[in-house]
Write a protein that holds these residues in place. Structure first.
Motif, PDB file in Angstrom:
ATOM      1  N   SER A 129      -3.212  77.087  11.588  1.00  0.00           N
ATOM      2  CA  SER A 129      -1.867  77.059  10.983  1.00  0.00           C
ATOM      3  C   SER A 129      -1.890  76.677   9.502  1.00  0.00           C
ATOM      4  O   SER A 129      -1.262  77.357   8.679  1.00  0.00           O
ATOM      5  CB  SER A 129      -0.951  76.108  11.765  1.00  0.00           C
ATOM      6  OG  SER A 129      -0.617  76.651  13.010  1.00  0.00           O
ATOM      7  N   HIS A 154      -4.540  77.974  17.268  1.00  0.00           N
ATOM      8  CA  HIS A 154      -3.254  77.932  16.583  1.00  0.00           C
ATOM      9  C   HIS A 154      -3.121  76.653  15.759  1.00  0.00           C
ATOM     10  O   HIS A 154      -2.679  76.683  14.600  1.00  0.00           O
ATOM     11  CB  HIS A 154      -2.122  78.020  17.606  1.00  0.00           C
ATOM     12  CG  HIS A 154      -0.773  78.266  17.004  1.00  0.00           C
ATOM     13  ND1 HIS A 154      -0.031  77.268  16.391  1.00  0.00           N
ATOM     14  CD2 HIS A 154      -0.021  79.398  16.896  1.00  0.00           C
ATOM     15  CE1 HIS A 154       1.097  77.770  15.951  1.00  0.00           C
ATOM     16  NE2 HIS A 154       1.134  79.058  16.239  1.00  0.00           N
ATOM     17  N   THR A 155      -3.504  75.538  16.344  1.00  0.00           N
ATOM     18  CA  THR A 155      -3.413  74.256  15.642  1.00  0.00           C
ATOM     19  C   THR A 155      -4.331  74.219  14.424  1.00  0.00           C
ATOM     20  O   THR A 155      -3.941  73.765  13.343  1.00  0.00           O
ATOM     21  CB  THR A 155      -3.773  73.109  16.595  1.00  0.00           C
ATOM     22  OG1 THR A 155      -2.887  73.139  17.725  1.00  0.00           O
ATOM     23  CG2 THR A 155      -3.653  71.758  15.896  1.00  0.00           C
ATOM     24  N   LEU A 156      -5.561  74.732  14.596  1.00  0.00           N
ATOM     25  CA  LEU A 156      -6.541  74.672  13.507  1.00  0.00           C
ATOM     26  C   LEU A 156      -6.228  75.655  12.383  1.00  0.00           C
ATOM     27  O   LEU A 156      -6.453  75.360  11.202  1.00  0.00           O
ATOM     28  CB  LEU A 156      -7.938  74.965  14.062  1.00  0.00           C
ATOM     29  CG  LEU A 156      -8.541  73.911  15.000  1.00  0.00           C
ATOM     30  CD1 LEU A 156      -9.813  74.449  15.642  1.00  0.00           C
ATOM     31  CD2 LEU A 156      -8.834  72.623  14.237  1.00  0.00           C
ATOM     32  N   GLU A 158       0.726  83.848  19.601  1.00  0.00           N
ATOM     33  CA  GLU A 158       1.998  83.382  20.161  1.00  0.00           C
ATOM     34  C   GLU A 158       2.264  83.977  21.538  1.00  0.00           C
ATOM     35  O   GLU A 158       3.040  83.425  22.314  1.00  0.00           O
ATOM     36  CB  GLU A 158       3.157  83.766  19.228  1.00  0.00           C
ATOM     37  CG  GLU A 158       3.134  83.080  17.875  1.00  0.00           C
ATOM     38  CD  GLU A 158       3.509  81.615  17.942  1.00  0.00           C
ATOM     39  OE1 GLU A 158       4.086  81.199  18.972  1.00  0.00           O
ATOM     40  OE2 GLU A 158       3.214  80.888  16.984  1.00  0.00           O
ATOM     41  N   GLU A 191      -6.194  77.290  26.444  1.00  0.00           N
ATOM     42  CA  GLU A 191      -6.617  76.241  25.519  1.00  0.00           C
ATOM     43  C   GLU A 191      -7.206  76.814  24.234  1.00  0.00           C
ATOM     44  O   GLU A 191      -7.031  76.242  23.146  1.00  0.00           O
ATOM     45  CB  GLU A 191      -7.647  75.335  26.196  1.00  0.00           C
ATOM     46  CG  GLU A 191      -7.081  74.499  27.342  1.00  0.00           C
ATOM     47  CD  GLU A 191      -8.121  73.578  27.940  1.00  0.00           C
ATOM     48  OE1 GLU A 191      -9.262  73.567  27.425  1.00  0.00           O
ATOM     49  OE2 GLU A 191      -7.805  72.876  28.910  1.00  0.00           O
ATOM     50  N   GLU A 245      -4.268  77.779  22.019  1.00  0.00           N
ATOM     51  CA  GLU A 245      -3.573  76.589  21.513  1.00  0.00           C
ATOM     52  C   GLU A 245      -4.404  75.883  20.449  1.00  0.00           C
ATOM     53  O   GLU A 245      -3.886  75.471  19.398  1.00  0.00           O
ATOM     54  CB  GLU A 245      -3.275  75.635  22.663  1.00  0.00           C
ATOM     55  CG  GLU A 245      -2.253  76.184  23.657  1.00  0.00           C
ATOM     56  CD  GLU A 245      -2.078  75.277  24.855  1.00  0.00           C
ATOM     57  OE1 GLU A 245      -2.648  74.162  24.839  1.00  0.00           O
ATOM     58  OE2 GLU A 245      -1.381  75.676  25.806  1.00  0.00           O
ATOM     59  N   GLY A 246      -5.706  75.729  20.719  1.00  0.00           N
ATOM     60  CA  GLY A 246      -6.574  75.070  19.749  1.00  0.00           C
ATOM     61  C   GLY A 246      -6.697  75.854  18.458  1.00  0.00           C
ATOM     62  O   GLY A 246      -6.637  75.285  17.359  1.00  0.00           O
ATOM     63  N   MET A 306      -2.111  84.860  13.978  1.00  0.00           N
ATOM     64  CA  MET A 306      -1.248  83.808  14.510  1.00  0.00           C
ATOM     65  C   MET A 306      -0.093  84.400  15.307  1.00  0.00           C
ATOM     66  O   MET A 306       0.368  83.814  16.294  1.00  0.00           O
ATOM     67  CB  MET A 306      -0.703  82.964  13.359  1.00  0.00           C
ATOM     68  CG  MET A 306      -1.780  82.263  12.548  1.00  0.00           C
ATOM     69  SD  MET A 306      -2.722  81.071  13.511  1.00  0.00           S
ATOM     70  CE  MET A 306      -1.558  79.737  13.577  1.00  0.00           C
ATOM     71  N   PRO A 365     -13.730  71.168  17.276  1.00  0.00           N
ATOM     72  CA  PRO A 365     -12.803  71.964  16.443  1.00  0.00           C
ATOM     73  C   PRO A 365     -13.513  72.825  15.408  1.00  0.00           C
ATOM     74  O   PRO A 365     -13.079  73.949  15.129  1.00  0.00           O
ATOM     75  CB  PRO A 365     -11.925  70.894  15.771  1.00  0.00           C
ATOM     76  CG  PRO A 365     -12.028  69.698  16.655  1.00  0.00           C
ATOM     77  CD  PRO A 365     -13.412  69.730  17.240  1.00  0.00           C
TER      78      PRO A 365
END
Length: 409
Positions: A263, A259-261, A75, A253, A256-257, A71, A214
């Motif tokens: 976290s 990172h969201t999944l 960043e 993308e 970003e994807g 992670m 996802p």
């Protein structure tokens, strides 16, 4: 029966961590010290020692370290890292010199030897990106002029980890000079290759990994990360460095994807990692190292404030912003524990784990306070010193004025 006990113990750990996290969120503090305390409570010598789930927790802790570094890599883009390195490397050098040296000196003074000195230098050097980012958000300082300076110091520390972790891994494994040099060369070569590929072919790599589904994106990124981490560990480079490089290689993308999944998974396994570190620390071993930990915390809090002040002054930030930058960098956390964990697992020095635990517990609590109060305290002290100087100058002016008048007459 064994599996039932394992489920009960592991479920109890997760439930306790969730409740501690909610408690920390209510009071706007970092949950890291609470997770460490939970580990101390569940470990040997604690209130409720665990047995059946310890091996399972150890695996979860290893995944936690891998996800933390992945992670972190997500960043940053490779171009951001290269530009930061070119623009702010003097701040990184000052940061390393001021904050790694106290840890190394402390280990040598305690008679722990050179390997422990290298490890403790890393513990005192690396600030907690997670705690600092949260504090900046809570204080509403994300848009401040000094914030890019703070972030640049953190980025340089993260880059340094890619070099430092292989060195520590080789040292704690007992590798000789030749093997250690080979490990470092492999790590530097891998880091350079990943940066080159990420800058030149980052979009291609991200397109290959990216998916609108996802589930598929999660499986591909997580599988790739653990695979690369395993290969890196097999080469004695450090699984964490491998995960960090995977994160750097992804952008756009896909990053970003992912990172969201990832976290929530990162938060879960990172919490387990802190518990695992606490499990391997006997609470009775902390009081004997509490005074050295307090002294080391006081010294390195001051050196971090000096680092931030110097870096902000170099960037042309006002005096108030310089003090804010320094105070924000004080917190230590996840990476200090990651570094100490390498030595604890290898059995380098029995007192190193307790000292690192006490040190992080102190600074993860003190860090948000210094971020909030360093600037007003420094300005108050400056005004007080100025007020003390003024009365000393006034009598001189009063005596000189009549003398000049009498001469004129």
């Amino acid at each position: 029966m064994h599996s039932a006990v394992l489920l009960i113990e592991f479920g109890s750990i997760i439930l306790a961590l969730g409740l501690l996290g909610r408690f920390a969120g209510r009071f706007r503090i970092s949950p890291i010290p609470l997770y460490l305390l939970a580990g101390l409570a569940f470990g040997e010598g604690g209130l409720l020692p665990l047995g059946a789930s310890e091996e399972f927790v150890a695996t979860g802790a290893e995944i936690g370290v891998i996800l933390l570094l992945l992670m972190l890599g997500l960043e940053y883009s490779a171009s951001d890292l290269v530009s930061n390195l070119k623009a702010h490397y003097p701040a990184g050098l000052v940061d390393g010199a001021l904050n790694a040296l106290p840890g190394a000196v402390a280990a040598l003074l305690l008679g722990w030897g050179p390997v422990a000195a290298v490890v403790l230098a890393g513990v005192t050097w690396i600030s907690s990106s997670g705690v600092i980012a949260k504090v900046l958000g809570d204080l509403g300082r994300v848009g401040n002029r000094e914030t890019p300076v703070i972030l640049s110091v953190l980025v340089l520390e993260d880059l340094a980890m890619a070099v430092y972790l292989p060195i520590v891994t080789a040292l704690v494994a007992g590798a000789g000079l030749a093997a250690g040099s080979l490990t470092l060369a492999i790590a530097l070569g891998a880091a350079g290759l990943v940066l080159f590929l990420a800058v030149r072919y980052g979009r291609v790599i991200s397109r290959f990994v990216s998916s609108d589904d996802p589930e598929k994106l999660l499986l591909v990124v997580l599988g790739l990360t653990i695979l690369v981490a395993g290969v890196a560990q097999q080469l004695q480079v450090s699984a964490a460095v491998g995960a960090f490089l995977v994160g750097i290689a992804l952008s756009g993308e896909a990053a970003e994807g992912a990172h969201t999944l990832l976290s929530p998974l990162r938060d879960l396994f990172a919490a387990i990692f802190f518990v695992f570190f606490g499990l391997h620390t006997d609470p009775a071993s902390i009081p004997p190292v509490l005074l050295p930990a307090l002294a080391l915390a006081a010294v390195t809090a001051a050196t971090k404030i000096a680092t931030g002040y110097w870096a902000a002054r170099r960037a042309g930030i006002s005096v108030k912003g310089r003090w804010r930058a320094g105070g924000a960098l004080v917190a230590r956390g996840e990476f200090s524990i990651v570094i100490a964990g390498l030595a604890v697992t290898a059995g380098i020095e029995p007192s190193l784990g307790p000292l690192a635990t006490a040190y992080v517990l102190i600074l993860v609590v003190v860090g948000p306070l210094t971020a909030r109060y360093t600037e007003p305290v420094a300005l108050w002290w400056s005004r007080r010193r100025a007020a003390r100087r003024e009365p000393e100058q006034e009598p001189v002016e009063r005596t000189e004025a009549p003398a000049q008048t009498s001469v004129g007459d």
